[in-house]
Write a protein that holds these residues in place. Structure first.
Motif, PDB file in Angstrom:
ATOM      1  N   UNK A   1       0.803  -1.024  -0.094  1.00 29.77           N
ATOM      2  CA  UNK A   1      -0.024  -0.005   0.203  1.00 29.77           C
ATOM      3  C   UNK A   1       0.596   1.402  -0.018  1.00 29.77           C
ATOM      4  N   UNK A   2       0.655   2.196  -1.074  1.00 31.13           N
ATOM      5  CA  UNK A   2       1.227   3.376  -0.976  1.00 31.13           C
ATOM      6  C   UNK A   2       2.581   3.388  -1.746  1.00 31.13           C
ATOM      7  N   UNK A   3       2.803   2.201  -2.268  1.00 32.16           N
ATOM      8  CA  UNK A   3       4.245   2.005  -2.794  1.00 32.16           C
ATOM      9  C   UNK A   3       3.854   1.814  -4.597  1.00 32.16           C
ATOM     10  N   UNK A   4       5.054   2.032  -5.267  1.00 30.91           N
ATOM     11  CA  UNK A   4       4.653   1.944  -6.716  1.00 30.91           C
ATOM     12  C   UNK A   4       6.082   1.142  -7.262  1.00 30.91           C
ATOM     13  N   UNK A   5       5.765   0.575  -8.287  1.00 28.31           N
ATOM     14  CA  UNK A   5       6.934  -0.258  -8.955  1.00 28.31           C
ATOM     15  C   UNK A   5       7.305   0.655 -10.381  1.00 28.31           C
ATOM     16  N   UNK A   6       6.228   0.680 -11.404  1.00 28.51           N
ATOM     17  CA  UNK A   6       6.459   1.660 -12.485  1.00 28.51           C
ATOM     18  C   UNK A   6       5.286   2.485 -12.595  1.00 28.51           C
ATOM     19  N   UNK A   7       4.994   3.535 -12.198  1.00 26.94           N
ATOM     20  CA  UNK A   7       3.911   4.314 -12.385  1.00 26.94           C
ATOM     21  C   UNK A   7       3.935   4.954 -13.568  1.00 26.94           C
ATOM     22  N   UNK A   8       2.750   4.713 -14.476  1.00 27.83           N
ATOM     23  CA  UNK A   8       2.710   5.026 -15.939  1.00 27.83           C
ATOM     24  C   UNK A   8       1.888   6.385 -16.169  1.00 27.83           C
TER      25      UNK A   8
END
Length: 73
Positions: free
Chosen positions: A20-27
């Motif tokens: 939650x609240x983390x991102x890998x590759x926001x697009x």
């Protein structure tokens, strides 16, 4: 990250990861008329869209890898 028109940092959301609240590759990111932000992303375990309130609080998330209703690819 969010910046002013002059390029000054305003705030930063999340960190790297799949929680939650983390991102890998926001697009992509879009803000609706109510100030809700929708952020799409991809990556192993992170094929999803999430909605945040104007203060950056996670409101909801949906998705998952695939081509069935409610999934993204």
């Amino acid at each position: 990250r969010e910046y002013t028109r002059e390029g000054e940092p305003i705030r930063e959301w999340g960190a790297f990861g799949t929680g939650p609240g983390q991102f890998v590759y926001p697009t992509g990111i879009v803000e609706d008329a109510d100030g809700t932000f929708y952020i799409s992303e991809y990556g192993v375990g992170a094929e999803r869209i999430r909605a945040f309130d104007p203060d950056g609080k996670l409101l909801r998330a949906w998705g998952g890898f695939g081509e069935e209703p409610g999934q993204v690819n």
